[in-house]
Design an enzyme around this catalytic site. Sequence first.
Site, PDB file in Angstrom:
ATOM      1  N   THR A  74       0.877  -1.198   0.000  1.00  7.20           N
ATOM      2  CA  THR A  74       0.000   0.000   0.000  1.00  7.20           C
ATOM      3  C   THR A  74       0.898   1.227   0.000  1.00  7.20           C
ATOM      4  O   THR A  74       1.979   1.204   0.594  1.00  7.20           O
ATOM      5  CB  THR A  74      -0.925   0.059   1.239  1.00  7.20           C
ATOM      6  OG1 THR A  74      -1.719  -1.107   1.271  1.00  7.20           O
ATOM      7  CG2 THR A  74      -1.811   1.293   1.273  1.00  7.20           C
ATOM      8  N   ARG A  79     -13.151  -8.327  -1.092  1.00 13.40           N
ATOM      9  CA  ARG A  79     -12.684  -7.786   0.194  1.00 13.40           C
ATOM     10  C   ARG A  79     -12.221  -6.330  -0.006  1.00 13.40           C
ATOM     11  O   ARG A  79     -11.489  -6.015  -0.931  1.00 13.40           O
ATOM     12  CB  ARG A  79     -11.534  -8.634   0.716  1.00 13.40           C
ATOM     13  CG  ARG A  79     -10.907  -8.140   2.029  1.00 13.40           C
ATOM     14  CD  ARG A  79      -9.693  -7.274   1.811  1.00 13.40           C
ATOM     15  NE  ARG A  79      -8.998  -6.938   3.049  1.00 13.40           N
ATOM     16  CZ  ARG A  79      -7.957  -6.133   3.116  1.00 13.40           C
ATOM     17  NH1 ARG A  79      -7.475  -5.570   2.025  1.00 13.40           N
ATOM     18  NH2 ARG A  79      -7.379  -5.870   4.276  1.00 13.40           N
ATOM     19  N   VAL A  80     -12.679  -5.458   0.865  1.00 11.05           N
ATOM     20  CA  VAL A  80     -12.240  -4.065   0.831  1.00 11.05           C
ATOM     21  C   VAL A  80     -11.509  -3.795   2.135  1.00 11.05           C
ATOM     22  O   VAL A  80     -12.003  -4.126   3.212  1.00 11.05           O
ATOM     23  CB  VAL A  80     -13.452  -3.116   0.663  1.00 11.05           C
ATOM     24  CG1 VAL A  80     -13.027  -1.669   0.803  1.00 11.05           C
ATOM     25  CG2 VAL A  80     -14.120  -3.347  -0.695  1.00 11.05           C
ATOM     26  N   GLY A  81     -10.318  -3.209   2.027  1.00  7.68           N
ATOM     27  CA  GLY A  81      -9.515  -2.946   3.224  1.00  7.68           C
ATOM     28  C   GLY A  81      -9.763  -1.557   3.781  1.00  7.68           C
ATOM     29  O   GLY A  81     -10.805  -0.934   3.533  1.00  7.68           O
ATOM     30  N   ASP A  82      -8.790  -1.062   4.534  1.00  7.97           N
ATOM     31  CA  ASP A  82      -8.926   0.246   5.182  1.00  7.97           C
ATOM     32  C   ASP A  82      -8.612   1.411   4.258  1.00  7.97           C
ATOM     33  O   ASP A  82      -9.017   2.545   4.519  1.00  7.97           O
ATOM     34  CB  ASP A  82      -8.011   0.314   6.408  1.00  7.97           C
ATOM     35  CG  ASP A  82      -6.540   0.140   6.035  1.00  7.97           C
ATOM     36  OD1 ASP A  82      -6.242  -0.666   5.116  1.00  7.97           O
ATOM     37  OD2 ASP A  82      -5.685   0.802   6.644  1.00  7.97           O
ATOM     38  N   THR A 130      -0.759   1.773   6.341  1.00 11.93           N
ATOM     39  CA  THR A 130      -0.503   0.561   5.562  1.00 11.93           C
ATOM     40  C   THR A 130      -0.550  -0.587   6.560  1.00 11.93           C
ATOM     41  O   THR A 130      -0.358  -0.374   7.755  1.00 11.93           O
ATOM     42  CB  THR A 130       0.878   0.586   4.888  1.00 11.93           C
ATOM     43  OG1 THR A 130       1.878   0.730   5.899  1.00 11.93           O
ATOM     44  CG2 THR A 130       1.022   1.735   3.918  1.00 11.93           C
ATOM     45  N   GLY A 131      -0.789  -1.773   6.084  1.00 10.27           N
ATOM     46  CA  GLY A 131      -0.793  -2.898   7.012  1.00 10.27           C
ATOM     47  C   GLY A 131      -2.108  -3.646   6.969  1.00 10.27           C
ATOM     48  O   GLY A 131      -2.812  -3.642   5.966  1.00 10.27           O
ATOM     49  N   GLY A 145      -5.452  -4.022   7.154  1.00 14.52           N
ATOM     50  CA  GLY A 145      -6.520  -3.037   7.096  1.00 14.52           C
ATOM     51  C   GLY A 145      -7.692  -3.312   8.011  1.00 14.52           C
ATOM     52  O   GLY A 145      -8.349  -2.379   8.488  1.00 14.52           O
TER      53      GLY A 145
HETATM   54  N1  GLY Z   1      -3.888  -1.649   4.375  1.00 12.26           N
HETATM   55  C1  GLY Z   1      -4.210  -2.199   3.130  1.00 12.26           C
HETATM   56  C2  GLY Z   1      -5.161  -3.299   3.179  1.00 12.26           C
HETATM   57  O1  GLY Z   1      -5.383  -3.900   4.230  1.00 12.26           O
HETATM   58  O2  GLY Z   1      -5.735  -3.594   2.150  1.00 12.26           O
END
Ligand code: GLY
Length: 311
Positions: free
Chosen positions: A167, A195-198, A218-219, A221
């Site tokens: 990210t 799947r949708v992250g943060d 980043t990380g 999410g």
């Molecule tokens: N931080 C990016 C994700 O989890 O997709």
Amino acid sequence: MIIIASTNGAIGIPQAWEILEQGGTALDAVEAATRIVEDNPDDHTVGYGGYPNLVGDVELDASIMDGTTLQAGAVGALRGYRYAITVARRVMEELPHVMLAGEGAARFAAEMGMQSEHLLTEQAAQVWRAGIDGQQPTISASQTALLDELRRHTANLTSDPERVSGTVNFIAQDRTGHIASAVSTSGWAWKYPGRVGDSPVIGAGNYADDRYGAAACTGWGELAIRAGTTRCVVLYLKLGYTLEEACHAAFADLIAPHEDPGTAIMSMVALDRHGNHCAVSTSSGRTYVYQAAGMTNLEELPRLVITPGQK
Ligand code: GLY
């Protein structure tokens, strides 16, 4: 005037800096910088060449926030358009919405005149086909097989920072003091489709407010979504915390008391309205980059290491 980024954003800083030096806006600077990373086929965590989901489709998440107006735009699980950050910006500028996902996001990108393309490079496809730790994916159309596959890979993913903490983050403050932030990602490698992250969730992976500052993650999410991590940082700044204190306090809330801090992978860059910058991570050895007024080149600095859950 300043720009900070996750280290994989270093390639975008020269262009962003030129925009800022010429009196351009923080919003233009973070968008331009992000597009350069989205173009980079060697970065398998962002844009073109990003690692695909479990079934081999590249799905992108991105968001952009204007700290002056508090307007924001985001896309989730976008397929077929490498410049997810620009689609996100157009969502902010053209629609009465903050986020579009999946087919709607792709439809909107097409309506905005953007060219669709295949985002999975042969290099990324080879890694996907080989699987993780040499385990060949055995994807079939059946729901049970997909879930089994995801479970089989999740333990590996969460213990592998490279796969879970890609990210790109950018935060800029322009000559006029305005702040903008941008985040773009292809998300977890081998994530469940859809799947949708943060990264596109405003307040989780990205938040900016000129009056206080901004933060971007980043990380893993899912942790930042649960905790509203970047909004927490800005709220703590509003309450009078220093930037470093605000980052510590936000990371304290990343996990529940019974959870093992060792399993939490999270990194964040943050900026306050005075131009102070800070970057933190749950992992050691991680860095970030920044360039500020008076500097001719960017500088790379270590991140503070924070154990999540600790006050
Ligand atoms: N931080 C990016 C994700 O989890 O997709």
